[in-house]
Design a protein around this motif. Structure first.
Motif, PDB file in Angstrom:
ATOM      1  N   THR A  58       0.833  -1.188   0.000  1.00 38.62           N
ATOM      2  CA  THR A  58       0.000   0.000   0.000  1.00 38.62           C
ATOM      3  C   THR A  58       0.874   1.247   0.000  1.00 38.62           C
ATOM      4  O   THR A  58       1.942   1.261   0.622  1.00 38.62           O
ATOM      5  N   ALA A  59       0.428   2.244  -0.715  1.00 36.63           N
ATOM      6  CA  ALA A  59       1.127   3.535  -0.799  1.00 36.63           C
ATOM      7  C   ALA A  59       2.599   3.343  -1.163  1.00 36.63           C
ATOM      8  O   ALA A  59       3.476   4.036  -0.635  1.00 36.63           O
ATOM      9  N   LYS A  79       8.012  -0.966   7.347  1.00 33.45           N
ATOM     10  CA  LYS A  79       7.678  -0.829   5.926  1.00 33.45           C
ATOM     11  C   LYS A  79       8.932  -1.079   5.093  1.00 33.45           C
ATOM     12  O   LYS A  79      10.035  -0.704   5.476  1.00 33.45           O
ATOM     13  N   TYR A  80       8.731  -1.734   3.956  1.00 37.07           N
ATOM     14  CA  TYR A  80       9.835  -2.116   3.086  1.00 37.07           C
ATOM     15  C   TYR A  80       9.602  -1.568   1.684  1.00 37.07           C
ATOM     16  O   TYR A  80       8.467  -1.392   1.255  1.00 37.07           O
ATOM     17  N   THR A  81      10.695  -1.363   0.952  1.00 36.78           N
ATOM     18  CA  THR A  81      10.586  -0.834  -0.406  1.00 36.78           C
ATOM     19  C   THR A  81      10.418  -1.932  -1.445  1.00 36.78           C
ATOM     20  O   THR A  81      10.036  -1.645  -2.575  1.00 36.78           O
TER      21      THR A  81
END
Length: 106
Positions: A58-59, A79-81
């Motif tokens: 998401t996002a 959060k991971y890329t």
């Protein structure tokens, strides 16, 4: 060695799971008591099976939620890329959480 850290902030107790390299791979919700936070850590350990992780994108970021048997979220990833980095973080939790020691920073 992976470590659950309990800390106190904003009037609540929180946990975070740090991998061997010191990176935070999962964090819990805020708990009103330290005993409840410790119970949350026990729930994480008891629910360390692949079917208890829900991956998402998401996002522009990848992550996962760790859920108990009743569907309640008991932990959230950083959060991971990339999906690959997220999947690696999930594997770290699966392998490390059951035997990670607890460090009380509160």
């Amino acid at each position: 060695m992976a470590t659950f850290q309990i800390f106190h902030s904003s009037g609540q107790y929180w946990y975070r799971l740090r991998a061997d390299n010191g990176e935070i791979v999962q964090s819990g919700e805020g708990y009103t008591t330290k005993a409840s936070c410790r119970h949350g850590i026990r729930s994480v350990r008891a629910n360390c099976r692949p079917e208890h992780f829900k991956c998402f994108f998401t996002a522009g970021q990848y992550g996962f939620n760790h859920v108990a048997a009743n569907g309640e979220i008991i932990g959230r990833s950083e959060k991971y890329t990339t999906a690959q980095a997220r999947d690696y973080g999930l594997q770290v939790v699966l392998q490390a959480a059951p035997s990670a020691h607890v460090e009380d920073l509160s």
